[in-house]
Scaffold this active site. Sequence first.
Site, short mmCIF file in Angstrom:
data_model
loop_
_atom_site.label_atom_id
_atom_site.label_comp_id
_atom_site.label_asym_id
_atom_site.label_seq_id
_atom_site.Cartn_x
_atom_site.Cartn_y
_atom_site.Cartn_z
N SER A 165 0.85 -1.18 0.00
CA SER A 165 0.00 0.00 0.00
C SER A 165 0.89 1.23 0.00
CB SER A 165 -0.93 -0.04 1.22
OG SER A 165 -1.84 1.03 1.21
N VAL A 455 -6.92 4.63 10.22
CA VAL A 455 -5.69 4.83 9.46
C VAL A 455 -5.97 5.32 8.03
CG1 VAL A 455 -4.44 3.14 10.81
CG2 VAL A 455 -5.61 2.40 8.75
N GLU A 456 -4.91 5.83 7.37
CA GLU A 456 -4.96 6.39 6.02
C GLU A 456 -6.05 7.45 5.88
OE1 GLU A 456 -4.88 3.70 2.73
OE2 GLU A 456 -3.11 2.64 3.47
N GLY A 457 -6.15 8.29 6.89
CA GLY A 457 -7.18 9.33 6.93
C GLY A 457 -8.35 8.87 7.76
#
Length: 775
Positions: A165, A455-457
């Site tokens: 990712s 996570v990731e925003g």
Amino acid sequence: MMLSYLIAVAVLLVLALLWLAPLRRSLLSAPVMGLLRQRLPSISATEREALEAGDTWWDAQLFTGRPDWAVLRSLPPARLSEAEQAFLDGPVEALCRMLDAWEVNEQRDLPEPVWRFIRDQGLLGMIIPRAYGGLGFSAAAHSQVVMKVGAREGTAGVTVSVPNSLGPAELLLRYGTEAQRNHYLPRLARGEEIPCFALTGPTAGSDAASIPDRGVVCYGDYRGERVLGMRVSWDKRYITLAPVATVLGLAFRLEDPDELLGRGPVPGITVALIPTDHPGVEIGRRHFPAGVAFQNGPTRGRDVFIPLDFIIGGPPRAGQGWRMLMGCLAAGRSISLPAAGVGNAKLAARTAGAYARVRRQFNTPVGRFEGVQEALTRIAGQAYRLDAGRWVTTAALDAGIEPAVISAILKYQATAGGREAITDAMDVHGGKAICTGPSNTLFGAYQALPVGITVEGANILTRSMIVFGQGALRCHPWLLREVQTAQAGDLTGFDRAFWGHVRHLLANLGRVALHNATGGRLASAPGAGALDRWYRQLARESANFALVADAALLILGGELKRRERLSGRLADVLSELYLMSCALKQHEDDGCPIADRPLLDWVCQEGLYRIQERLDRVLANLPVRPAAFLLQRLLFPWGRRRRPADDRLGRRVAETLLEPGEVRDRLTAGLYLSRDRDDATGALEWALREVVATEDLEQRLRQAVRDGRLPDLDGAALHQAALDAGVISEPDHRRLRAAHQAVMRVIQVDEFEAADLSRPGKVPRPAQRCQSEAA
């Protein structure tokens, strides 16, 4: 006569004013530009770089209010190659057989044989091209692997997904020098290097662009030579794989007070790749996120000198880190976390449906009770809509599209929807679901739900600030050009953009009035037969959304960035429009199986109802009430007529989970299905098969009880009484006994010694004991 003449002259003057560009610009466009410069949202440098990352696609079509269905339907369906399918059927299947969620949780790590298998089979290098020794998988295959592994066991899913990712491999592929790619990519593909990427810190989480970590360009010693480099200090946390990483991707703000690079005193955010054994690099002790065993922890460094060649892409990429990160995130956010969310929804569907069929209360499978069916319906609907979004989005990625806003939609919707599905499944299982142990099929997924949400925003940020906030600027046909030209003082460019926006607004105003007055019957549809009614309703709601979005922007301007309740509701509408579009496309790509129509109809009907409710709440909270009143009359001329799916349709959807067959298998395709009766999921599948196979016998026995030919007993006692009374044969009795034992195996929960529970992390596997059988 004179009045008519004056009106005609006035009309001609207005037309002349609009037609003659110099006159229009000076008398109309210039004052409007001055006004809008104060009201339109300003765009910072980091926001501009985020807006320039990735592409727009179907999201931009939805913002027009008149989506071109050919754009969506012409996208080739996502397909796996023979090699990709063989990998899923071979190494990935073998990995899933190796995984034991209870063992992983108790050891607080993957067992060494599992780590070795993951490295040796190339699972850490799925996105790395074959030329560098990787698997070179498509986005669809990448998503399938993460979904299958993650639904089986969460720690392994995270371990596999992170290197594929947002991490060094993706950054190296896009921006690295050839020397960096040749050195690192083969080692990453072989699992010789374990990567992590450090972006988040104690004071920079959702606002990652404000990272306080600093690097200063200077000269220093490296391997006995004096070279130009950077002295970097950082403090990062929540970094997945950091405790076991051999190479650290690091984001920091680069400063160059002596302008040794010749790019000013603050080049900006930069990303570098540093071996974790480099002097000064510190990997802290482990975090323990949500009690889940994946490797996660902090990393720190103080005045660590690294050469400029450690910058990904080398010195020319100094200061370009934020653009690089946003470019990678535009695609990467579409795959791993959405795959995990869809895996959760499918796991919920497979397990809750089976358990509701085999678990009986009041001599009836609990799945026949309407309260339970209501939860099963929501689970099935989530699995269907989210999986459709996953397949269509990965198809777009494999076609070369990098849909930045859509990636945020899918991340937010899949993780939130997966959470809802798991929660509903927990409710269906009742007490069985809350007792942890190796017999529990759901608690591991339930425990890890906050991770994907965060996570990731974080989802709250993603919903209100990215999906609509960035979506409006990126996808609106005119807004970004208006903002850019107004900020630049470009009157000619602003004039063109502003009047284009006016024409767009008026066209949508007409569409909204027509489509809502006629119930959408005249809206565009692609000629898809029975599906056209849903396509027309989507076109109708696209026009509604586009008009309300424009109204909110016009009324609130830059203030809309801070009115996150409103922007969040508009984000929900855009998300529903996208996922419903995906559901329709995926249904067609699957060949329009008639057995799947209840699922599709339920998803569309519920989605349209949610759109109506969100738009209504936006209008109810617009501060200019006369404008809100007029919009309400346009959107709902006959009142709020949409209703949720009725109970009859919901019952048909729930039945798809209770009945083994092609619909249930299609809905949960891609999950690992254990055949081991000692495995919790394998035992559940075994019990379902046995119960369905003996249902006719059970009905015969119930009828005999009602007729008075058998006593009102249950389970093994009833079976024995029926055999003794000659109601069933010996072979029938054996079948019933096998089914009863399978059910008892499934409904048991694990027991522990009190002393064992006082030693966290060292709880032994309990003996699997069935109370009913022991009795």
